[in-house]
Structure formats: structure tokens, C-alpha cells
Design an enzyme around this catalytic site. Structure first.
Site, PDB file in Angstrom:
ATOM      1  N   GLU A 178      51.926 -58.771  16.091  1.00 32.08           N
ATOM      2  CA  GLU A 178      50.571 -58.191  15.498  1.00 32.08           C
ATOM      3  C   GLU A 178      50.628 -58.671  13.875  1.00 32.08           C
ATOM      4  OE1 GLU A 178      47.641 -56.683  16.071  1.00 32.08           O
ATOM      5  OE2 GLU A 178      47.446 -56.561  13.642  1.00 32.08           O
ATOM      6  N   THR A 202      41.624 -52.875  15.887  1.00 33.08           N
ATOM      7  CA  THR A 202      40.038 -53.012  14.937  1.00 33.08           C
ATOM      8  C   THR A 202      39.925 -51.649  15.579  1.00 33.08           C
ATOM      9  OG1 THR A 202      39.076 -54.921  14.895  1.00 33.08           O
ATOM     10  CG2 THR A 202      37.221 -52.843  14.287  1.00 33.08           C
ATOM     11  N   CYS A 203      39.540 -51.779  16.596  1.00 35.91           N
ATOM     12  CA  CYS A 203      39.288 -50.135  17.598  1.00 35.91           C
ATOM     13  C   CYS A 203      40.158 -48.712  17.066  1.00 35.91           C
ATOM     14  CB  CYS A 203      39.448 -50.439  18.809  1.00 35.91           C
ATOM     15  SG  CYS A 203      39.427 -48.802  19.579  1.00 35.91           S
ATOM     16  N   VAL A 221      25.723 -55.871   9.720  1.00 37.78           N
ATOM     17  CA  VAL A 221      25.054 -56.694   9.811  1.00 37.78           C
ATOM     18  C   VAL A 221      25.414 -57.432  11.453  1.00 37.78           C
ATOM     19  CG1 VAL A 221      23.595 -56.773   8.003  1.00 37.78           C
ATOM     20  CG2 VAL A 221      25.501 -58.164   8.843  1.00 37.78           C
ATOM     21  N   HIS A 237      27.191 -27.461  39.116  1.00 43.64           N
ATOM     22  CA  HIS A 237      25.866 -26.510  38.390  1.00 43.64           C
ATOM     23  C   HIS A 237      26.762 -25.557  37.372  1.00 43.64           C
ATOM     24  CE1 HIS A 237      21.692 -24.957  36.971  1.00 43.64           C
ATOM     25  NE2 HIS A 237      22.778 -23.459  37.116  1.00 43.64           N
TER      26      HIS A 237
HETATM   27  P1  FAD Z   1      41.073 -56.254  17.592  1.00 38.75           P
HETATM   28  O1  FAD Z   1      40.770 -54.469  17.963  1.00 38.75           O
HETATM   29  O2  FAD Z   1      39.962 -56.937  16.416  1.00 38.75           O
HETATM   30  O3  FAD Z   1      42.487 -56.952  17.845  1.00 38.75           O
HETATM   31  C1  FAD Z   1      43.130 -57.835  16.854  1.00 38.75           C
HETATM   32  C2  FAD Z   1      44.137 -57.686  16.469  1.00 38.75           C
HETATM   33  O4  FAD Z   1      44.893 -58.861  15.976  1.00 38.75           O
HETATM   34  C3  FAD Z   1      44.053 -57.238  14.735  1.00 38.75           C
HETATM   35  O5  FAD Z   1      45.284 -55.914  15.246  1.00 38.75           O
HETATM   36  C4  FAD Z   1      44.631 -58.315  13.811  1.00 38.75           C
HETATM   37  O6  FAD Z   1      45.210 -57.736  12.933  1.00 38.75           O
HETATM   38  C5  FAD Z   1      45.962 -58.828  14.650  1.00 38.75           C
HETATM   39  N1  FAD Z   1      45.788 -60.322  14.516  1.00 38.75           N
HETATM   40  C6  FAD Z   1      44.304 -60.923  13.894  1.00 38.75           C
HETATM   41  N2  FAD Z   1      44.638 -62.783  14.359  1.00 38.75           N
HETATM   42  C7  FAD Z   1      46.253 -62.176  13.903  1.00 38.75           C
HETATM   43  C8  FAD Z   1      46.935 -63.827  13.848  1.00 38.75           C
HETATM   44  N3  FAD Z   1      46.986 -64.739  13.165  1.00 38.75           N
HETATM   45  N4  FAD Z   1      48.240 -62.949  13.739  1.00 38.75           N
HETATM   46  C9  FAD Z   1      49.029 -61.713  14.158  1.00 38.75           C
HETATM   47  N5  FAD Z   1      47.781 -60.831  14.645  1.00 38.75           N
HETATM   48  C10 FAD Z   1      46.483 -61.228  14.652  1.00 38.75           C
HETATM   49  N6  FAD Z   1      33.860 -50.736  20.216  1.00 38.75           N
HETATM   50  C11 FAD Z   1      33.922 -49.556  21.785  1.00 38.75           C
HETATM   51  O7  FAD Z   1      34.135 -49.619  22.722  1.00 38.75           O
HETATM   52  N7  FAD Z   1      33.528 -47.995  21.646  1.00 38.75           N
HETATM   53  C12 FAD Z   1      33.290 -47.961  19.933  1.00 38.75           C
HETATM   54  O8  FAD Z   1      33.315 -46.711  19.970  1.00 38.75           O
HETATM   55  C13 FAD Z   1      33.535 -48.706  19.278  1.00 38.75           C
HETATM   56  N8  FAD Z   1      33.397 -48.349  17.714  1.00 38.75           N
HETATM   57  C14 FAD Z   1      33.706 -49.656  16.475  1.00 38.75           C
HETATM   58  C15 FAD Z   1      33.077 -49.027  15.430  1.00 38.75           C
HETATM   59  C16 FAD Z   1      33.962 -49.836  14.127  1.00 38.75           C
HETATM   60  C17 FAD Z   1      33.265 -48.903  12.828  1.00 38.75           C
HETATM   61  C18 FAD Z   1      34.003 -51.034  14.659  1.00 38.75           C
HETATM   62  C19 FAD Z   1      34.495 -51.653  13.374  1.00 38.75           C
HETATM   63  C20 FAD Z   1      33.813 -51.333  16.074  1.00 38.75           C
HETATM   64  C21 FAD Z   1      34.001 -50.717  17.096  1.00 38.75           C
HETATM   65  N9  FAD Z   1      34.028 -50.916  18.294  1.00 38.75           N
HETATM   66  C22 FAD Z   1      34.272 -49.478  19.432  1.00 38.75           C
HETATM   67  C23 FAD Z   1      34.174 -52.526  18.527  1.00 38.75           C
HETATM   68  C24 FAD Z   1      35.906 -52.711  18.737  1.00 38.75           C
HETATM   69  O9  FAD Z   1      36.810 -51.973  18.493  1.00 38.75           O
HETATM   70  C25 FAD Z   1      36.130 -53.922  19.523  1.00 38.75           C
HETATM   71  O10 FAD Z   1      35.847 -54.358  20.183  1.00 38.75           O
HETATM   72  C26 FAD Z   1      37.886 -54.165  19.797  1.00 38.75           C
HETATM   73  O11 FAD Z   1      38.630 -53.693  18.964  1.00 38.75           O
HETATM   74  C27 FAD Z   1      37.910 -55.237  20.366  1.00 38.75           C
HETATM   75  O12 FAD Z   1      39.328 -55.250  20.930  1.00 38.75           O
HETATM   76  P2  FAD Z   1      39.805 -56.556  20.749  1.00 38.75           P
HETATM   77  O13 FAD Z   1      41.567 -56.713  20.840  1.00 38.75           O
HETATM   78  O14 FAD Z   1      39.503 -58.172  21.089  1.00 38.75           O
HETATM   79  O15 FAD Z   1      39.936 -57.665  18.800  1.00 38.75           O
HETATM   80  P1  NAD Z   2      25.276 -54.713  15.844  1.00 37.80           P
HETATM   81  O1  NAD Z   2      24.986 -56.682  15.681  1.00 37.80           O
HETATM   82  O2  NAD Z   2      25.199 -54.043  16.607  1.00 37.80           O
HETATM   83  O3  NAD Z   2      24.024 -54.749  14.487  1.00 37.80           O
HETATM   84  C1  NAD Z   2      23.415 -55.502  14.065  1.00 37.80           C
HETATM   85  C2  NAD Z   2      21.987 -55.499  13.019  1.00 37.80           C
HETATM   86  O4  NAD Z   2      22.592 -55.643  12.085  1.00 37.80           O
HETATM   87  C3  NAD Z   2      20.952 -55.423  13.812  1.00 37.80           C
HETATM   88  O5  NAD Z   2      19.961 -54.723  14.357  1.00 37.80           O
HETATM   89  C4  NAD Z   2      20.885 -56.809  13.355  1.00 37.80           C
HETATM   90  O6  NAD Z   2      18.821 -56.733  13.873  1.00 37.80           O
HETATM   91  C5  NAD Z   2      20.504 -56.427  11.936  1.00 37.80           C
HETATM   92  N1  NAD Z   2      20.703 -56.996  10.942  1.00 37.80           N
HETATM   93  C6  NAD Z   2      21.353 -58.882  11.172  1.00 37.80           C
HETATM   94  N2  NAD Z   2      21.255 -59.362  10.065  1.00 37.80           N
HETATM   95  C7  NAD Z   2      20.807 -58.077   8.620  1.00 37.80           C
HETATM   96  C8  NAD Z   2      20.244 -58.539   7.659  1.00 37.80           C
HETATM   97  N3  NAD Z   2      19.828 -59.510   6.564  1.00 37.80           N
HETATM   98  N4  NAD Z   2      19.369 -57.818   6.877  1.00 37.80           N
HETATM   99  C9  NAD Z   2      19.207 -56.023   8.002  1.00 37.80           C
HETATM  100  N5  NAD Z   2      19.746 -55.945   9.277  1.00 37.80           N
HETATM  101  C10 NAD Z   2      20.069 -57.448   9.691  1.00 37.80           C
HETATM  102  O7  NAD Z   2      26.062 -55.312  14.325  1.00 37.80           O
HETATM  103  P2  NAD Z   2      27.357 -53.797  14.248  1.00 37.80           P
HETATM  104  O8  NAD Z   2      26.801 -52.604  13.985  1.00 37.80           O
HETATM  105  O9  NAD Z   2      27.865 -54.793  12.440  1.00 37.80           O
HETATM  106  O10 NAD Z   2      28.854 -53.569  14.626  1.00 37.80           O
HETATM  107  C11 NAD Z   2      29.432 -54.700  15.622  1.00 37.80           C
HETATM  108  C12 NAD Z   2      29.918 -54.645  17.346  1.00 37.80           C
HETATM  109  O11 NAD Z   2      30.585 -54.040  16.693  1.00 37.80           O
HETATM  110  C13 NAD Z   2      28.495 -54.510  18.080  1.00 37.80           C
HETATM  111  O12 NAD Z   2      27.964 -55.919  18.344  1.00 37.80           O
HETATM  112  C14 NAD Z   2      29.316 -53.817  18.873  1.00 37.80           C
HETATM  113  O13 NAD Z   2      29.696 -54.484  19.882  1.00 37.80           O
HETATM  114  C15 NAD Z   2      30.922 -53.202  17.898  1.00 37.80           C
HETATM  115  N6  NAD Z   2      30.314 -51.934  18.165  1.00 37.80           N
HETATM  116  C16 NAD Z   2      30.031 -50.818  19.099  1.00 37.80           C
HETATM  117  C17 NAD Z   2      29.863 -49.298  19.209  1.00 37.80           C
HETATM  118  C18 NAD Z   2      30.114 -48.313  19.951  1.00 37.80           C
HETATM  119  O14 NAD Z   2      30.655 -49.115  21.157  1.00 37.80           O
HETATM  120  N7  NAD Z   2      30.170 -47.861  19.960  1.00 37.80           N
HETATM  121  C19 NAD Z   2      30.122 -48.602  17.722  1.00 37.80           C
HETATM  122  C20 NAD Z   2      30.462 -49.590  16.636  1.00 37.80           C
HETATM  123  C21 NAD Z   2      30.238 -51.443  16.910  1.00 37.80           C
END
Ligand code: FAD
Ligand code: NAD
Length: 465
Positions: A35, A42-43, A271, A444
Site C-alpha cells: 500500500e 479511498t473508502c 463527475v 413494530h
Molecule cells: P481503493 O479504495 O481506491 O483502494 C486502492 C488502494 O490502492 C489505495 O489505498 C491506493 O493508495 C493503493 N494503490 C494504488 N496504486 C498503488 C500502487 N501502485 N502501489 C501500492 N498501492 C497502490 N462506496 C460505497 O460503497 N459507499 C459509500 O458510501 C461510498 N462513498 C464514497 C464517497 C466518496 C467521497 C468517494 C470518493 C468514494 C465513495 N465510495 C463509496 C466508493 C468507494 O470508496 C470505492 O468503491 C472503494 O474504495 C473501492 O475500493 P478498492 O479497493 O477498489 O480501491
Molecule cells: P457519479 O457517476 O455518481 O456522478 C457523476 C455525475 O456528474 C453524473 O450525474 C453525470 O451526469 C455528471 N457529469 C458528468 N460530466 C459532467 C460535466 N461535464 N458537467 C456536469 N455534470 C457532469 O460520480 P461521482 O459522484 O463522482 O462518484 C464516483 C463513484 O463513486 C460513483 O460512481 C459511486 O460508484 C462511488 N460513490 C458511491 C457512494 C455511495 O455508495 N453512497 C458515494 C460516493 C461515491
């Protein structure tokens, strides 16, 4: 530094990678995980957890604010609350830190070796990691790519200055007075709503005609209504063109083709996200792609023997629980067990206000597959628990086959409905029929009763409406 040889090498310790490594370790597979930032990915560090922490803080602040403004129907009055965002962020960081240590502890308990640094492929079975103490070479029989995703940039709006991604939005020092959000999807609406509750004047710019375009309009209507109540301006069919020369406003082309400047202290671009696949030797492996993501089969195998990929790097839906489920499955396969992806649904939750939850097929998706349907929908206005919690917006909807009543999909919108995701997922995974849900005693008063009532409604005999 002595080279490491192992059975399994996992690259990336996000929810996909760390779950894969923990399960592999539990199964006795000699496992190393690399890592480059912090365990949890990210999560845990810049996604699900910090965003949900800020959403909770914003909800609490809004409640206090309404009470101070005399808008509380419960008879609670308060002095005007103040928000110290730096303290909020520090509390959020504390939650993240505890979970972070928890993941490291679980990896160690499972006997997984953790290597800190950026992995770079030498060949399909060998990586080099630049660690604090030198270059570490790791050779493995099997490699799992779990490198996740990163925020997508718009060419006209590169990140920097006032233009920020979700990562920066989760750690702001103060609440921006004017926040413009580009993209009305998951992140834009979750964070846009939270900042509106913190006191920002928020404008959401969405390119398509609807917010949350992956959901049907009926499901997102209560969310759009609430955005309006919170004073959030929503511009749909609007395109972000760039920032003004002074850099203090976003220029958008609105639905009628006119240009409009939106003054902004911060411009949050949400986006979508792109897979992390470049700059670390993975290009050289020439793995097959599915669009911009890695192509995988039903066992998460890539086009190279012994190289698997899981999580966001493999595409939609980019959700933490999908990454975890893939990680667990791959660990089992590597340990010699027969497994393949046979899930009936991946529930999804959007933590807006109200929340949205979906599992399985929407009515349109089910019809597109040629099914005749029975659909039951039950409103929260008729649910006692929702009334006692002042959360009457929304409904639960059950979609079933008309011939044998097999439940194909369940959707809900409402306060706290995220917690119903477990019941919805279980019902679909176990092949429930409408009669199974209708015949299950639901405690309930709970919001879950709306699930039972929706199934009863589809059968033609709802009790409470
Ligand atoms: P990641 O969580 O992106 O982990 C990848 C890891 O790999 C990172 O720690 C990175 O540092 C490491 N890495 C990358 N390249 C290398 C390398 N070359 N060498 C060593 N390490 C490396 N999903 C939900 O289900 N519920 C939610 O409520 C939700 N909310 C979100 C809110 C936000 C603001 C964002 C941005 C995302 C959210 N998501 C949510 C999406 C969720 O975070 C991702 O789907 C999830 O983290 C993906 O897991 P992953 O293991 O594929 O990758
Ligand atoms: P998203 O795909 O959910 O939404 C992107 C939005 O941006 C869409 O509505 C799209 O039409 C719009 N868009 C695209 N290009 C645009 C432009 N040029 N101008 C204006 N609008 C534009 O993507 P996100 O919100 O960045 O989230 C990324 C991913 O992270 C999601 O697909 C989701 O899988 C994950 N995520 C999940 C959760 C959750 O599970 N609660 C929360 C956050 C993120």
C-alpha cells in the site's frame, strides 16, 4: 534488501485489497499486501467513511440550527449553534484513524505481511516497491490488482486553487460561503447537501436532465425536493465551461444555450472516477480492457494467467462492498476453493437527504428483460415510525414477477433507509417471493414495516393504506 517470495501479492489495501489479503491469510495462504498511502484505501481515508462522518455532523448542525430558528416542532429551543469545521474535521479524522488502525491490526492478525510503498511491475509476477529503507522486490505466484480509482478531472477545470475534488472537500478548514458542485451524482449530492446544511450557498451543475441519473425519476423526486428546501440551486442540462479570468466564478452553459457565471469560493468537481492504472508499469503487462477499466471474468481473472483484478479498477458499480465481495472470492479461489461471482444483486445506497437504496432491478430494467410485473409501493406518510421521526418523505417499492411473484428488485427513498439495504439484499439473494416478505413478521414500529406493506400491496391487500 532481501527479495520476498510469496504465494499471493495484493497491490492496494483498499476495501478490495485488504479484504482479499485478510481472507487469504485466514485460509493459510502466504500473503503480502503493498500500500502506498494508508490501509483502507479511498473508502476509509477519503471516501465512504469521512463523507458519512461529515454528513452526520451536518445533520446534527442543521437540527440545532432549526431549533435555534424556532423551526423545531418537538418543543426544543436552542441558542444559535456555531460550527467549528476544523474540529469537525479533526473528529472525522479520529474516526478514520481508529478504523485505519483496525485494518492494519486485522491484516497482522491474519498473518499478512504489509509493505509500505508504491508497487511497480517488473513483470506479471514481480514488483518493485520503493520503501523508506530501500527497494523491495516481491515475487508472487499470484497477483491481485486492487489499485482502485481516483477523481476524474475535467479538461476545462483542472484541480488546483478553488477547483477541488472530493478529497479536499473532506478536509476543508472552513465552510465555503459559496460552493459550486459540478456533477449531480453520488458524491456531488452527498457532499453538496452536507455543505448546504453547514451553511454554504450551494449550486449543483448537472449535465443531464436529472440528478442521480442512474436512478428513476420517481425515486429521486424526494431528493430533488429536499435540495430545493435546503436552498440548493440545481442547474440541469448545464455544462461547465471553465473558470472566469479572475478565477472566482464558474462559467456554465445553461440548458437554453446561454452562458452564466456562478461566483464560487470553492468549485467541487464530482463527475465520476477513473481507474488507477497508469505510471506503475501495469501498461507494460498489456492486460485486456473493458472501456477504461480492466476486463475480468466471473472469477476476477484478467487476461494474464495468475493475475486477478478487483474493485474500482474493474469498473462499475464502483462500490466498497462490491470490492470487498470480489476480494473475499478471489482469496478463496487462490486458496484452492471453487468459487465464482454468482451474486444476484449489489445493493447501492446514496446517502443524500432523504437516502436512496436500491437492490436488484428497477421496474424499467425488469420490463426491458421482458418480465410481466407486479409492483407494490408503500409511502412513508403511512408508516408510524417515520412519523415519529419526522421523516415522512419517500416510499418502499417492491418489483416482482407477475407469474411466480419472485422479487426482482427493491427500491426505497426515505430517512435512514440505508439500513434497509441488508433486508433488501437478503430477500433477493435468497430468492424471496412476495409472499415470503408479506409473511415475515416485521417489528413494530419500524421503517421496515413499509417493506412488508409494499409486498402486501403488490399482492393486492396492503393493510395500512
Ligand atoms: P481503493 O479504495 O481506491 O483502494 C486502492 C488502494 O490502492 C489505495 O489505498 C491506493 O493508495 C493503493 N494503490 C494504488 N496504486 C498503488 C500502487 N501502485 N502501489 C501500492 N498501492 C497502490 N462506496 C460505497 O460503497 N459507499 C459509500 O458510501 C461510498 N462513498 C464514497 C464517497 C466518496 C467521497 C468517494 C470518493 C468514494 C465513495 N465510495 C463509496 C466508493 C468507494 O470508496 C470505492 O468503491 C472503494 O474504495 C473501492 O475500493 P478498492 O479497493 O477498489 O480501491
Ligand atoms: P457519479 O457517476 O455518481 O456522478 C457523476 C455525475 O456528474 C453524473 O450525474 C453525470 O451526469 C455528471 N457529469 C458528468 N460530466 C459532467 C460535466 N461535464 N458537467 C456536469 N455534470 C457532469 O460520480 P461521482 O459522484 O463522482 O462518484 C464516483 C463513484 O463513486 C460513483 O460512481 C459511486 O460508484 C462511488 N460513490 C458511491 C457512494 C455511495 O455508495 N453512497 C458515494 C460516493 C461515491
Amino acid at each position: 534488501m532481501k527479495d520476498i517470495s510469496c504465494k499471493l501479492l495484493v497491490i492496494g489495501a483498499g476495501p478490495g485489497g485488504y479484504v482479499c489479503a485478510i481472507r487469504a491469510g485466514q485460509l493459510g495462504v502466504d500473503t503480502v499486501i503493498v500500500e502506498m498511502t494508508k490501509a483502507g484505501g479511498t473508502c476509509l481515508n477519503i471516501g465512504c467513511i469521512p463523507s458519512k462522518a461529515l454528513i452526520h455532523a451536518a445533520d446534527e448542525f442543521e437540527k440545532a440550527l432549526l431549533a435555534a430558528e424556532g423551526k423545531n416542532a418537538l418543543g426544543i429551543t436552542l441558542e444559535a449553534p456555531k460550527l467549528d469545521l476544523a474540529k469537525t474535521v479533526s473528529w472525522k479524522n479520529g474516526v478514520v484513524g481508529r478504523l485505519n488502525n483496525g485494518v492494519v491490526g486485522l491484516l497482522k492478525k491474519a498473518g499478512v505481511k504489509i509493505v509500505h510503498g508504491r508497487a511497480e511491475f517488473r513483470d506479471g509476477k514481480t514488483v518493485e516497491v520503493e520503501t523508506e529503507t530501500g527497494t523491495q522486490v516481491i515475487r508472487a505466484e499470484t497477483v491481485v490488482i486492487a489499485t482502485g480509482s481516483a477523481p476524474m478531472e475535467l479538461p476545462a477545470l483542472p484541480f488546483g486553487g478553488r477547483v477541488i475534488s472530493s478529497t479536499e472537500a473532506l478536509s476543508l478548514a472552513k465552510v465555503p460561503e459559496r460552493l459550486v458542485v459540478v456533477g449531480g451524482g453520488y458524491i456531488g449530492l452527498e457532499l453538496g447537501t452536507a455543505f448546504a446544511k453547514f451553511g454554504s450557498r450551494v449550486t449543483v451543475v448537472e449535465a443531464l436532465p436529472h440528478i442521480l441519473p442512474q436512478y428513476d425519476a420517481e425515486l429521486t423526486r424526494p431528493v430533488a425536493k429536499r435540495l430545493g428546501e435546503l436552498g440548493i440551486t440545481l442547474l440541469t442540462q448545464a455544462k461547465a465551461k471553465g473558470v472566469t479570468a479572475k478565477g472566482d466564478a464558474l462559467v456554465v452553459e445553461t440548458a437554453d444555450g446561454m452562458e452564466q457565471s456562478l461566483p464560487a469560493d470553492k468549485i467541487l468537481v464530482t463527475v465520476g472516477r477513473k481507474p488507477v492504472m497508469e505510471g506503475w508499469g501495469m501498461e507494460e503487462l498489456d492486460l485486456d480492457r473493458a472501456g477504461k477499466f480492466l476486463r475480468i471474468d466471473s472469477q476476477c481473472r484478467t487476461s494474464m494467467r495468475g493475475v486477478y483484478a478487483i474493485g474500482d479498477v474493474t469498473g462499475e458499480p464502483m462500490l466498497a462492498h462490491r470490492a470487498m465481495a470480489q476480494g473475499e472470492m478471489v482469496a478463496e479461489i487462490v486458496a484452492g476453493n471453487r468459487r465464482s461471482w454468482d451474486k444476484r444483486c449489489i445493493p447501492a445506497v446514496c446517502f443524500t437527504d432523504p437516502e436512496v437504496v436500491t437492490a436488484g432491478l428497477s421496474p424499467d430494467e425488469a420490463r426491458a428483460l421482458g418480465h410481466e410485473l407486479k409492483i407494490g409501493q408503500f409511502p412513508y406518510t403511512a408508516n408510524a415510525r417515520a412519523m415519529t421521526m419526522q421523516g415522512e418523505a419517500g416510499f418502499v417499492r417492491v418489483v416482482a414477477r407477475a407469474d411466480n411473484h419472485l422479487v426482482l428488485g427493491i427500491q426505497a427513498v426515505g430517512q435512514h433507509v440505508s439500513e434497509l439495504a441488508a433486508a433488501f439484499g437478503l430477500a433477493i439473494e435468497m430468492g424471496a417471493r412476495l409472499e415470503d416478505i408479506a409473511g415475515t413478521i416485521h417489528a413494530h414500529p419500524t421503517q421496515g414495516e413499509a417493506f412488508q406493506e409494499a409486498a402486501l400491496k403488490a399482492l393486492g391487500h396492503a393493510l395500512h393504506i
